[in-house]
Design an enzyme around this catalytic site. Sequence first.
Site, PDB file in Angstrom:
ATOM      1  N   ASN B  68       0.629  -1.186   0.615  1.00 42.53           N
ATOM      2  CA  ASN B  68      -0.103  -0.501   0.029  1.00 42.53           C
ATOM      3  C   ASN B  68       1.255   1.189  -0.035  1.00 42.53           C
ATOM      4  O   ASN B  68       2.222   0.908   0.652  1.00 42.53           O
ATOM      5  CB  ASN B  68      -1.335   0.017   1.382  1.00 42.53           C
ATOM      6  CG  ASN B  68      -0.070   0.682   2.434  1.00 42.53           C
ATOM      7  OD1 ASN B  68      -0.614   1.545   2.677  1.00 42.53           O
ATOM      8  ND2 ASN B  68       0.116   0.001   2.936  1.00 42.53           N
ATOM      9  N   CYS B 129       6.406   5.828   8.957  1.00 42.87           N
ATOM     10  CA  CYS B 129       4.999   5.520   7.558  1.00 42.87           C
ATOM     11  C   CYS B 129       6.405   5.584   6.479  1.00 42.87           C
ATOM     12  O   CYS B 129       6.705   6.352   6.152  1.00 42.87           O
ATOM     13  CB  CYS B 129       4.074   6.394   7.539  1.00 42.87           C
ATOM     14  SG  CYS B 129       3.640   6.543   5.566  1.00 42.87           S
ATOM     15  N   THR B 192       4.645  -1.489   8.155  1.00 48.98           N
ATOM     16  CA  THR B 192       5.646  -2.041   6.869  1.00 48.98           C
ATOM     17  C   THR B 192       6.517  -2.630   6.463  1.00 48.98           C
ATOM     18  O   THR B 192       7.398  -0.762   6.387  1.00 48.98           O
ATOM     19  CB  THR B 192       4.382  -1.583   5.669  1.00 48.98           C
ATOM     20  OG1 THR B 192       4.840  -0.369   5.677  1.00 48.98           O
ATOM     21  CG2 THR B 192       2.965  -1.764   6.271  1.00 48.98           C
TER      22      THR B 192
END
Lengths: 254, 313
Positions: B68, B129, B192
């Site tokens: 993503n 992020c 992630t």
Amino acid sequence: MKQDLVRIHSFEYLSSEILELTFISDFLGQQARPGHFVNIRVDPNFPLLRRPFSIFNVEGNKISIVFNIIGTGTKILAAKKVGDTLDIVGPCGNSFLSFMDGEYETAVFVGGGIGVAPFPFLTKQFDRSKKILTFLGGRNKNLIVTKGLRNVKIATDDGTAGFHGTVLELIKNDFTITQYGIMRFFTCGPTRMMKAIGEFANNLGADCFASLETDMACGIGLCQGCNIEMIGGEKKYKLVCKDGTIFETKTVKL
Amino acid sequence: MEQSFTLRTVEFTNRILAASGTFGYGNEVLDLVDINKLGGIMTKSLSLKPRDGNPSPRITETPSGMLNSIGLANIGVHKFIEEKLPVLRKYTTKIIGNIAASSVDEYCAVLELLDAQEGVHGFEINVSCPNVKEGGLNFGTDPHQVAHITKETRKRTEKPLIIKLTPNVTHISEFARAAEAEGADAVSVINTLIGMSVNISTRKPRIATTTGGLSGPAIKPIALAKVYETCNAVKIPVIGVGGIKTWEDAVEFFIVGASMVQIGTANFVDPATGTSITESIERYCEKYSISHMIDLIGSLETNKNVSIVDSWL
């Protein structure tokens, strides 16, 4: 919206490539509206994500979807047996019915390939006082499904059925525009086709609403993965799964 | 069986949380899930001003996972307080405000706004992020920055403060130690992993920003190893996150030492994953006569002579 385990009632080939899968759901029988989709987990382990399918038809508690076998998800779905269960979430998205009211005499449905999916259910529930014209385009005759549709005209890229050419060319050739009065277009199919139909409609001064397709992870607005860029308006992006899937074509960047 | 867990001053009824960015603001799933059965919800990352996020396509499926690059799209902290929080206050599940920012000042400003709100029970600081240039990863890959952000946010709240770490570094434990030293109450491990996927017909990357964050079952073994490494390095609780889809996955994280776990990508497939894991863990603990979760947490058997697992064949 609900997550539910449903039982597969039947399979029917509508052409050599397109399969209709019908399952039983009392909840969707009551809640589903034309344009809604269901998000199906085709297998508990693989592939990971659910797959979205437009609702093709609703008869009582019998709900059907259509698909052609194009990838992992549809291959697994096609191998299911009558009586197997499916894990579904739905109904998801908005409905064409929200865009049905207005001053026009003829509704023009334009479906490209498997994008025909929402139109039989829409045809069934459409305002009876209005005329419906349906134009279908596909690569070849195996990608044309006319079940449940009215006043259908067909175009195929290879000429194996109907007009030899694109659906837009068919519409342009076919239309004696004045005879249908004020029109409103509803379209679903490849993005390029929907964009072209939207431009054509707007040039006629007609409104056009398109049901969009994007990759989705969740289908319910959690992941924010299925964004579509808006033209004008307050928000730069909206979500296809939750704010759509149906948008007025002139409001989105296709 | 006692599943509750107290972090600083806040008692969570169980140790299963929804990971940030995978559960919206908590109010989208109310039709599908009884959120009171979750220990807590980490909100979608909140920034001071609304963020549009990245262009499309933002996601793609990969083997046993997904990539993503949402780009921290969010409604902004003010709108969260006005529109989402009043709904969430009606529930007993604990709401942890996840904060993303492009400067230390912004982290602090968002935290102060949320700290004043009843119904925000703690904070998770996203310094990791991978999809926004100023979205934290440059903070998250420098232990001095992690220390600095922890110190400044710590000064401004008495509520639980959790730092969410990135695995895109050589030694994640170094970052956990930096957060611990500056007063963090816990660390979330992991965010992630940077990944990529290419469409070979068009030769284009499958997501608009070329690379994105890999999540889902594919990353579970990595997450587990990072949690294990971190648990051996710090005394503060470690919150395990990465690829948990089943209750067995969650139990693995507890065994290696996680005090709580978060469910992420699995929520996209089944938003009730977390609540059903809670129920299954109850049954597992009954079966093995585990009366308290502390008997399970960190109980990894490290005797090298253990026999080959029976389920292998």
